[in-house]
Write a protein that holds these residues in place. Structure first.
Motif, PDB file in Angstrom:
ATOM      1  N   ALA A   1      -0.019  10.377  -4.101  1.00 25.77           N
ATOM      2  CA  ALA A   1      -0.072  10.402  -2.633  1.00 25.77           C
ATOM      3  C   ALA A   1      -0.816   9.184  -2.093  1.00 25.77           C
ATOM      4  O   ALA A   1      -0.374   8.551  -1.122  1.00 25.77           O
ATOM      5  N   TYR A   2      -1.945   8.839  -2.707  1.00 26.28           N
ATOM      6  CA  TYR A   2      -2.707   7.676  -2.246  1.00 26.28           C
ATOM      7  C   TYR A   2      -1.889   6.395  -2.426  1.00 26.28           C
ATOM      8  O   TYR A   2      -1.911   5.503  -1.570  1.00 26.28           O
ATOM      9  N   ARG A   3      -1.168   6.307  -3.535  1.00 28.85           N
ATOM     10  CA  ARG A   3      -0.329   5.128  -3.754  1.00 28.85           C
ATOM     11  C   ARG A   3       0.775   5.036  -2.699  1.00 28.85           C
ATOM     12  O   ARG A   3       1.107   3.946  -2.229  1.00 28.85           O
ATOM     13  N   ARG A   4       1.340   6.182  -2.350  1.00 28.97           N
ATOM     14  CA  ARG A   4       2.377   6.185  -1.323  1.00 28.97           C
ATOM     15  C   ARG A   4       1.800   5.748   0.025  1.00 28.97           C
ATOM     16  O   ARG A   4       2.456   5.066   0.806  1.00 28.97           O
ATOM     17  N   ALA A   5       0.553   6.164   0.294  1.00 29.89           N
ATOM     18  CA  ALA A   5      -0.106   5.762   1.541  1.00 29.89           C
ATOM     19  C   ALA A   5      -0.270   4.248   1.589  1.00 29.89           C
ATOM     20  O   ALA A   5       0.023   3.613   2.615  1.00 29.89           O
ATOM     21  N   VAL A   6      -0.729   3.666   0.491  1.00 27.98           N
ATOM     22  CA  VAL A   6      -0.936   2.211   0.435  1.00 27.98           C
ATOM     23  C   VAL A   6       0.398   1.476   0.492  1.00 27.98           C
ATOM     24  O   VAL A   6       0.508   0.425   1.129  1.00 27.98           O
TER      25      VAL A   6
END
Length: 259
Positions: free
Chosen positions: A220-225
Motif C-alpha cells: 500500500a505504501y509503495r502504491r501511495a508513492v
C-alpha cells in the motif's frame, strides 16, 4: 486560540484585489474552495484548513467552507475548536444538516455519545440531508450498533454510488474508531474506483500495519508513492516499516542462536 488565530474572520474583511497567480489568473472563493477540497481529499488537513479560511474571507456565507473548516479540525483532533466553529457556523446556518452532523461527529470523538446522537438526529430533521450526514450517523453508531452503522454507510453510498470520496469518508470514520477491517473494506473500494488516490493508499497501509499485515502495508505504501512520488509520509512509513522488520529479523536470529 493559539495556532488557530488565522481562522478569525469577520464581515468587514474583504479579499485583496491583487489576488492573482503567477500566471495572471485571478483567484476567488471558487478557486480557494477547490484547492481546499483537493487538500482535504489528500489528507493535508492543515493546508485545507488554510484554504477554507481564505475562502471565507471572500464569501463568509459559503456553507461548504464552514463545513470544510470544521471537518479539518475534527481530523486534526482539535475537537474543542471544531465545536467552537460549529457553533459559529450554526449561527449562520441554523438548519444545515451537514454542519449539525459535523458537530455530532466532533461530540462523538470527544466521547459525548448522547450529545452526538442529539446533533445527528437534528441533522435529519434539517434541510438537505447529504451522504455526509449518513456517514456521520454511521460513525456515531459504529461502536454501539455496528449493524445500524453499516446500514447508514450503505445509505450514503446509495445516494451517490459513483463518488469515491464517500468510501474514503466511511473508511476514515471506521479507522478513527479502530475498526480497521471495516475501514479497509471501504478504502479498498475507493482505490478500486480511483487508483491514483495516494492518501487513500497510505491510510490502507496504516490499517494493514495495525492489523499486523506487514506485507500488505508495504504494498500500500509503495502504491501511495507510485501515485505521488513526492508524498513523503508514505515513503517514510515504508522506510520505518522496513527498518522495524530488519530489527525484528536480527532479534529473532539472536533468539534462535542462543536457544
Amino acid at each position: 486560540m493559539g495556532r488557530f488565530d488565522h481562522l478569525e474572520i469577520g464581515d468587514t474583511q474583504l479579499p485583496q484585489p491583487d489576488d492573482v497567480t503567477s500566471g495572471g489568473e485571478i483567484v476567488d472563493e471558487s478557486s480557494y474552495l477547490e484547492r481546499a477540497d483537493r487538500a482535504f481529499s489528500e489528507g493535508n488537513y492543515e493546508r485545507a484548513l488554510s484554504f477554507y479560511s481564505r475562502t471565507l474571507q471572500y464569501d463568509i456565507n459559503l456553507e461548504a467552507a464552514w463545513l470544510g473548516q470544521i471537518r479539518c479540525l475534527i481530523e486534526l483532533q482539535e475537537l474543542q475548536e471544531a465545536v467552537i466553529w460549529s457553533e459559529r457556523a450554526l449561527e449562520r446556518f441554523a438548519n444545515s444538516a451537514q454542519i449539525l452532523a459535523a458537530r455530532g461527529v466532533a461530540e462523538c470523538r470527544m466521547g459525548k455519545h448522547a450529545s452526538a446522537i442529539g446533533f445527528v438526529d437534528a441533522a435529519f430533521g434539517a434541510q438537505n440531508v447529504t451522504p455526509y450526514v449518513w456517514v456521520a450517523r454511521g460513525e456515531i453508531l459504529i461502536s454501539d450498533n455496528p449493524l445500524n452503522a453499516k446500514a447508514c454507510f450503505s445509505k450514503a453510498i446509495e445516494i451517490s454510488p459513483a463518488n469515491p470520496d464517500i468510501y474514503v469518508w466511511i473508511g476514515c470514520a471506521c479507522a478513527a474508531h479502530n475498526c480497521d477491517h471495516q475501514a479497509l473494506e471501504y478504502l479498498r473500494r475507493a482505490v478500486h474506483m480511483d487508483s491514483n488516490r495516494f492518501a487513500c493508499w497510505y491510510w490502507i497501509g496504516n490499517c494493514c500495519e495495525d492489523l499486523g499485515e506487514k506485507e500488505e502495508a508495504k504494498i500500500a505504501y509503495r502504491r501511495a508513492v507510485a501515485a505521488n512520488p513526492s508524498f513523503v509520509k508514505a515513503r517514510d512509513a515504508a522506510l520505518q516499516l522496513e527498518r522495524r522488520g530488519f530489527v525484528s529479523r536480527i532479534v529473532d536470529g539472536f533468539r534462535r542462536l542462543f536457544r
